[in-house]
Motif scaffolding. Structure first.
Motif, PDB file in Angstrom:
ATOM      1  N   ILE A  99       5.403   2.147  -0.178  1.00  0.00           N
ATOM      2  CA  ILE A  99       6.142   3.378   0.116  1.00  0.00           C
ATOM      3  C   ILE A  99       5.474   4.132   1.267  1.00  0.00           C
ATOM      4  O   ILE A  99       4.249   4.111   1.398  1.00  0.00           O
ATOM      5  N   VAL A 100       6.308   4.744   2.088  1.00  0.00           N
ATOM      6  CA  VAL A 100       5.813   5.661   3.116  1.00  0.00           C
ATOM      7  C   VAL A 100       6.423   7.014   2.769  1.00  0.00           C
ATOM      8  O   VAL A 100       7.645   7.144   2.707  1.00  0.00           O
ATOM      9  N   LYS A 145      10.593   0.991   7.852  1.00  0.00           N
ATOM     10  CA  LYS A 145      11.548  -0.061   8.209  1.00  0.00           C
ATOM     11  C   LYS A 145      10.787  -1.336   8.620  1.00  0.00           C
ATOM     12  O   LYS A 145      11.094  -2.427   8.167  1.00  0.00           O
ATOM     13  N   ILE A 146       9.779  -1.150   9.459  1.00  0.00           N
ATOM     14  CA  ILE A 146       9.022  -2.310   9.952  1.00  0.00           C
ATOM     15  C   ILE A 146       8.278  -3.007   8.802  1.00  0.00           C
ATOM     16  O   ILE A 146       8.241  -4.223   8.721  1.00  0.00           O
ATOM     17  N   ILE A 172       0.837  -1.204   0.000  1.00  0.00           N
ATOM     18  CA  ILE A 172       0.000   0.000   0.000  1.00  0.00           C
ATOM     19  C   ILE A 172       0.873   1.255   0.000  1.00  0.00           C
ATOM     20  O   ILE A 172       2.108   1.178   0.106  1.00  0.00           O
ATOM     21  N   ILE A 173       0.219   2.404  -0.107  1.00  0.00           N
ATOM     22  CA  ILE A 173       0.912   3.690   0.029  1.00  0.00           C
ATOM     23  C   ILE A 173       0.463   4.316   1.344  1.00  0.00           C
ATOM     24  O   ILE A 173      -0.741   4.402   1.620  1.00  0.00           O
ATOM     25  N   LEU A 203       9.771   1.453   1.106  1.00  0.00           N
ATOM     26  CA  LEU A 203      10.677   2.564   0.819  1.00  0.00           C
ATOM     27  C   LEU A 203      10.186   3.780   1.610  1.00  0.00           C
ATOM     28  O   LEU A 203       8.983   4.031   1.690  1.00  0.00           O
ATOM     29  N   TYR A 204      11.124   4.525   2.176  1.00  0.00           N
ATOM     30  CA  TYR A 204      10.751   5.755   2.872  1.00  0.00           C
ATOM     31  C   TYR A 204      11.215   6.948   2.049  1.00  0.00           C
ATOM     32  O   TYR A 204      12.369   7.016   1.648  1.00  0.00           O
ATOM     33  N   VAL A 205      10.324   7.888   1.812  1.00  0.00           N
ATOM     34  CA  VAL A 205      10.726   9.116   1.110  1.00  0.00           C
ATOM     35  C   VAL A 205      10.282  10.343   1.890  1.00  0.00           C
ATOM     36  O   VAL A 205       9.106  10.508   2.231  1.00  0.00           O
TER      37      VAL A 205
END
Ligand code: CDP
Length: 235
Positions: free
Chosen positions: A133-134, A33-34, A12-13, A38-40
Motif C-alpha cells: 500500500i502507498v 501504479k508502478i 512493503i508499506i 493499493l493507493y489510499v
C-alpha cells in the motif's frame, strides 16, 4: 525493477506525509501504479467526513452530535476502471465534492477532532493490513503505520504549491484567487502542525523530498528507487 522481480519481493508499506499541496497524492498515485500497490489518499477520507458534516450541519463542538454523525458515516475507497482509487461517502462517489475549496476551508478543523481521527485511522490500518500500500497524509508514518518500511516527508515552497493547487482547482472548473489559495494552504499547514492530536510532524526516520524544483517524473523515480531499496525477496 521488472514486474517479474517485483512479484518475488515482499510487499512493503510506503507512507508519504507532508504539507498541503506539495504533490503527495500525485506521487503516491503513480508510485502505487508502478508497484502494483493499493493507493489510499487519507486526506480524501477527512475531506469526505467534512462533506458529511457540512451537508448535515453537524455542530463540531457537540461531542454527542459528532459521535452520532461518525456512526452514520461510511468512508470507503474503490478502484475505478482506469485503476484510480476513488473515495465514496455512504456508498456514493464523493470525488468531485471533496476537492472543492469550501471543503478545503473546513477540513483542518474537522480532522483535528480526536474521534474523527480514531475512526479514520482504524479504517486506514484495515486497508494496510496486507501491506502493498502507498498512503499519503499527515500522520501516516508517525501514527497510522509507524512500522512502515519507507517513510517520506514531502515539502515545497508555498508559492509553488499554491500555483499547483490553483491549476488543479481550475481543471475542476473552480476559479479561486491565488491569494485565497495561499491563505488556505498557510492556514491548513499551521492548523495541521499545531493541533493536539496527531499533528503533522516529520517521523524521525522519514526521508525529506523537496518538490519545489523537480518534476513529477523525477519525484516518482526517486520514490520508486527508495521503495525498491527497501524490498526483500521471499525466502
Ligand atoms: O491535498 P492536500 O494537501 O490539499 O490535502 P489533503 O491530503 O487532501 O488533506 C486535507 C486535510 O485533511 C489536511 O489539511 C489535514 O487537515 C487533514 N489530514 C489529516 O489530518 N491527516 C491525514 N492523514 C490526511 C489529511
Amino acid at each position: 525493477m521488472s514486474t517479474q522481480r517485483l512479484l518475488g519481493m515482499r510487499k512493503i508499506i510506503v507512507a508519504i506525509d507532508g504539507h498541503s499541496a506539495c504533490g503527495k497524492s500525485t506521487t503516491a498515485k503513480e508510485v502505487a501504479k508502478i508497484l502494483g500497490y493499493l493507493y489510499v489518499d487519507s486526506g480524501a477520507m477527512y475531506r469526505a467526513v467534512t462533506v458529511y458534516f457540512l451537508e448535515h450541519h453537524i455542530a463540531i463542538t457537540n461531542p454527542r452530535e459528532v459521535a452520532r454523525a461518525l456512526s452514520d458515516i461510511k468512508v470507503s475507497c474503490k478502484i475505478n476502471p482506469q485503476g484510480m482509487t476513488e473515495t465514496y461517502l455512504n456508498g456514493l462517489n464523493a470525488e468531485s465534492k471533496i476537492r472543492k475549496m469550501e471543503v478545503a476551508e473546513q477540513v483542518s478543523q474537522i480532522s483535528a477532532i480526536k474521534e474523527v481521527r480514531t475512526a479514520m485511522v482504524e479504517e486506514q490500518r484495515r486497508l494496510g493490513k496486507k501491506k502493498g500500500i502507498v498512503m499519503d497524509g499527515r500522520d501516516i508514518g508517525t501514527v497510522v503505520f509507524p512500522e512502515a518500511e519507507l517513510k517520506l516527508f514531502l515539502t515545497a515552497d508555498l508559492l509553488v504549491r499554491a500555483f499547483r493547487r490553483q491549476k488543479e482547482l481550475l481543471e475542476r472548473d473552480e476559479l479561486v484567487d491565488l491569494d485565497d489559495v495561499i491563505d488556505n494552504l498557510k492556514y491548513r499547514d499551521q492548523h495541521d502542525t499545531t493541533r493536539k492530536v496527531s499533528p503533522l510532524v516529520k517521523a524521525k526516520d522519514a526521508i525529506i523530498i523537496d518538490t519545489t524544483h523537480i518534476t513529477i517524473d523525477e519525484q516518482v523515480d526517486e520514490v520508486i528507487r527508495l521503495a525498491t531499496g527497501k524490498m526483500v525477496p521471499f525466502t
